[in-house]
Design a protein around this motif. Structure first.
Motif, short mmCIF file in Angstrom:
data_model
loop_
_atom_site.label_atom_id
_atom_site.label_comp_id
_atom_site.label_asym_id
_atom_site.label_seq_id
_atom_site.Cartn_x
_atom_site.Cartn_y
_atom_site.Cartn_z
N ASP A 140 0.83 -1.22 0.00
CA ASP A 140 0.00 0.00 0.00
C ASP A 140 0.86 1.26 0.00
OD1 ASP A 140 0.98 -0.13 2.61
OD2 ASP A 140 -0.95 0.22 3.58
N GLU A 141 2.19 1.10 0.25
CA GLU A 141 3.05 2.28 0.37
C GLU A 141 3.19 3.02 -0.96
OE1 GLU A 141 6.48 1.76 2.90
OE2 GLU A 141 5.52 0.09 3.94
N VAL A 142 2.82 2.34 -2.08
CA VAL A 142 2.88 2.99 -3.39
C VAL A 142 1.91 4.18 -3.46
CG1 VAL A 142 3.54 0.87 -4.62
CG2 VAL A 142 1.12 1.47 -4.45
N SER A 192 -1.38 -3.79 3.18
CA SER A 192 -0.89 -2.95 4.29
C SER A 192 0.18 -3.70 5.08
CB SER A 192 -2.07 -2.58 5.18
OG SER A 192 -2.63 -3.76 5.71
N ASN A 193 0.67 -3.08 6.16
CA ASN A 193 1.74 -3.69 6.98
C ASN A 193 1.31 -5.03 7.57
OD1 ASN A 193 2.32 -0.71 7.01
ND2 ASN A 193 4.07 -1.43 8.20
N ASN A 194 2.20 -6.00 7.43
CA ASN A 194 1.93 -7.34 8.00
C ASN A 194 2.66 -7.51 9.32
OD1 ASN A 194 1.54 -9.75 5.34
ND2 ASN A 194 0.99 -7.62 5.31
N VAL A 218 13.56 0.61 23.07
CA VAL A 218 12.69 0.38 21.91
C VAL A 218 12.58 1.71 21.17
CG1 VAL A 218 10.38 -0.29 21.16
CG2 VAL A 218 11.40 -1.37 23.19
N PRO A 219 13.23 1.82 19.99
CA PRO A 219 13.24 3.12 19.30
C PRO A 219 11.91 3.42 18.62
CG PRO A 219 14.46 1.47 18.03
CD PRO A 219 13.98 0.77 19.26
N VAL A 220 11.33 4.57 18.96
CA VAL A 220 10.10 5.02 18.29
C VAL A 220 10.45 6.29 17.54
CG1 VAL A 220 7.77 5.93 18.66
CG2 VAL A 220 8.55 3.94 19.97
N TYR A 221 10.22 6.27 16.21
CA TYR A 221 10.62 7.41 15.38
C TYR A 221 9.70 8.61 15.63
CZ TYR A 221 13.16 3.86 12.59
OH TYR A 221 13.99 2.84 12.17
N GLY A 222 10.32 9.79 15.71
CA GLY A 222 9.55 11.03 15.89
C GLY A 222 8.74 10.96 17.17
N ASP A 294 13.28 11.19 13.70
CA ASP A 294 12.28 10.64 12.78
C ASP A 294 12.95 10.12 11.50
OD1 ASP A 294 9.79 9.92 11.99
OD2 ASP A 294 8.97 11.95 11.84
N ARG A 295 12.28 9.16 10.87
CA ARG A 295 12.72 8.65 9.57
C ARG A 295 12.52 9.76 8.53
NH1 ARG A 295 9.35 3.50 7.66
NH2 ARG A 295 10.99 2.27 8.61
N ALA A 296 13.47 9.91 7.60
CA ALA A 296 13.32 10.90 6.53
C ALA A 296 12.14 10.51 5.64
CB ALA A 296 14.60 10.95 5.71
N GLY A 297 11.33 11.49 5.28
CA GLY A 297 10.20 11.24 4.37
C GLY A 297 9.17 10.30 4.96
N HIS A 298 9.04 10.29 6.27
CA HIS A 298 8.19 9.32 6.97
C HIS A 298 6.70 9.54 6.66
CE1 HIS A 298 7.75 7.15 11.14
NE2 HIS A 298 7.13 6.52 10.16
N ASP A 299 6.06 8.59 5.99
CA ASP A 299 4.63 8.71 5.67
C ASP A 299 3.81 8.73 6.96
OD1 ASP A 299 4.98 8.74 2.91
OD2 ASP A 299 4.86 6.55 2.73
P1 TYD Z 1 8.32 -0.72 9.55
O1 TYD Z 1 8.06 -1.93 10.37
O2 TYD Z 1 9.71 -0.42 9.11
O3 TYD Z 1 7.32 -0.79 8.30
P2 TYD Z 1 7.00 0.36 7.18
O4 TYD Z 1 8.03 1.41 7.23
O5 TYD Z 1 7.05 -0.45 5.93
O6 TYD Z 1 5.62 0.86 7.52
O7 TYD Z 1 7.80 0.53 10.36
C1 TYD Z 1 6.47 0.62 10.82
C2 TYD Z 1 6.31 1.97 11.47
O8 TYD Z 1 7.12 2.01 12.66
C3 TYD Z 1 6.79 3.12 10.61
O9 TYD Z 1 5.93 4.23 10.82
C4 TYD Z 1 8.19 3.42 11.13
C5 TYD Z 1 8.07 3.06 12.59
N1 TYD Z 1 9.30 2.55 13.23
C6 TYD Z 1 9.71 3.05 14.47
O10 TYD Z 1 9.07 3.95 15.04
N2 TYD Z 1 10.83 2.50 15.05
C7 TYD Z 1 11.56 1.53 14.46
O11 TYD Z 1 12.60 1.09 15.01
C8 TYD Z 1 11.12 1.01 13.18
C9 TYD Z 1 11.90 -0.07 12.48
C10 TYD Z 1 9.98 1.54 12.62
#
Ligand code: TYD
Ligand code: NAD
Length: 358
Positions: A140-142, A192-194, A218-222, A294-299
């Motif tokens: 679905d990321e497309v 979608s995400n599995n 446990v890393p949580v982005y943003g 945060d991840r760059a370009g994070h949807d």
């Molecule tokens: P991920 O499992 O990499 O799947 P996708 O990027 O294909 O959706 O990531 C799921 C979500 O979790 C995404 O919003 C990025 C976030 N994430 C974190 O917050 N921390 C992490 O360590 C990882 C790997 C992902």
């Protein structure tokens, strides 16, 4: 003349979703021969298929979807009726550090496989090859990112943002181009995400389980506010079974769990489940949550409308989110050796020696 009713090539069958699809097909269709083609990258692991490797209707072929001579050889040897294509590079963070690898595997690899099927099935626009099917498994990321409202339908315009989703979008376009230009019978699904067992512990859910177990951050982005629509992997495998058998040639089907979670909420739930399973005090694991860059370009948000698949083909998800997550945690806790060996690369080294690419 083969003793089997159909012979199906499944690519990427040693990976997370692929191994569930291979297992489902091998067990459910003893009259189909299932050929699993996998390169065995860091993400592919034959331990995932230990329970079915001795079955009469299962064969493993180690190889690369980029190797056209190898593909020609196995198409001639097995005379496939269908292809279910899952082999890919699948992790967004890796696509940010190394985009080219994603173009090579996901785009050029898919086109190389399309060429092999086109050549072997001798397709043409006047003669849509009966009984053959090239099924491309996509994401679905497309479709890009949603705001707070709305869902992705099959008509949503493509708008990929990461190198991973751009490579999958490109591969989807090539699959449709082979249908329109060469009459190759194709079907595509965007899921979608599995989550579930045998998921490489670099993705959010297995990474969180592994880190909580080992008392690591446990890393949580943003801020953890991004939303994903989680589907239990066995429900995805059953959707692939349904679409492979009942899908309309040339069509696309969205697959999703109608199960949206903010990342921070799903990580909190995992912490609660882990506290209970590990006999920790309630609230102990939550302390491991660490907000990181945060991840760059994070949807921001993905959400799938799977009405077409449900109404036209009669599929629906069967596993409830809390039940699926609990089963997943149980599997990881019971399979510590698997976790240790995939993270250390020990399985990869072992199987590389067992199966030399021919
Ligand atoms: P991920 O499992 O990499 O799947 P996708 O990027 O294909 O959706 O990531 C799921 C979500 O979790 C995404 O919003 C990025 C976030 N994430 C974190 O917050 N921390 C992490 O360590 C990882 C790997 C992902
Ligand atoms: P994965 O990374 O776990 O497995 C990929 C498999 O492909 C591995 O076994 C790997 O060895 C194999 N592979 C990689 N390059 C290869 C090559 N050149 N030749 C042969 N084999 C090769 O991936 P996954 O999460 O199981 O995803 C499978 C498919 O489903 C992918 O196409 C992915 O885009 C799609 N998808 C994944 C999700 C998800 O949430 N994981 C969601 C929707 C769609």
């Amino acid at each position: 003349m083969s003793a089997f009713k159909k012979t199906i090539l499944i690519t990427g069958g040693a990976g997370f979703i692929g191994s569930h699809v291979v297992r489902l097909f091998v067990n459910k269709y003893p009259d189909y021969k299932i050929v699993n083609l996998d390169k065995l990258t860091y993400a592919g692991n034959l331990e995932n298929l230990k329970d079915i490797e001795q079955k009469q209707n299962y064969v493993f072929e180690r190889g690369d979807i980029l190797d056209s001579a190898f593909l020609q050889k196995i198409f001639e040897q097995y005379n496939f009726d269908g292809v279910i294509h899952l082999a890919a590079e699948s992790h967004v963070d890796r696509s940010i550090s190394n985009p080219i690898e994603f173009v090579v595997t996901n785009v050029i690899g898919t086109v190389t496989l399309l060429n092999a099927a086109k050549h072997h099935w001798n397709t043409s626009l006047d003669n849509k090859t009966e009984g053959k099917l090239f099924y491309h498994v996509s994401t679905d990321e497309v479709y890009g990112s949603l705001g707070a409202e709305g869902h992705f339908t099959e008509e949503t315009k493509y708008d990929p943002h990461s190198p991973y989703s751009a490579s999958k979008a490109s591969s989807d376009h090539f699959v449709r181009a082979y249908y329109d230009t060469f009459g190759l019978p194709v079907v595509i699904s965007n899921c979608s995400n599995n989550y579930g067992s045998h998921h490489f512990p670099e993705k959010l859910i297995p990474l969180a389980i592994n880190n909580i177990k080992n008392n690591k951050p446990v890393p949580v982005y943003g801020k953890g506010e991004n939303v994903r629509d989680w589907l239990y992997v066995e429900d995805h495998a059953s959707a692939i079974d349904t679409i492979f058998h009942k899908g309309k040639v040339g069509d696309t089907y969205n697959v999703g769990g109608n199960n949206e979670w903010r990342n921070i909420d799903i990580v909190h739930l995992l912490c609660q489940i882990m506290d209970k399973k590990l006999g920790r005090e309630n609230g102990e694991s939550v302390k491991l949550i660490t907000f990181v860059k945060d991840r760059a370009g994070h949807d921001l948000r993905y959400a799938i409308d799977s009405t077409k698949l449900q109404n036209d083909l009669g599929w629906k998800p069967s596993v409830k989110p809390e039940q699926g997550l609990e089963k997943t945690v149980d599997w990881y806790l019971a399979n510590e050796e698997w976790l240790n060996h995939v993270t250390s690369g020990a399985y990869q080294k072992y199987y590389e020696q067992q199966y030399v690419i021919r």
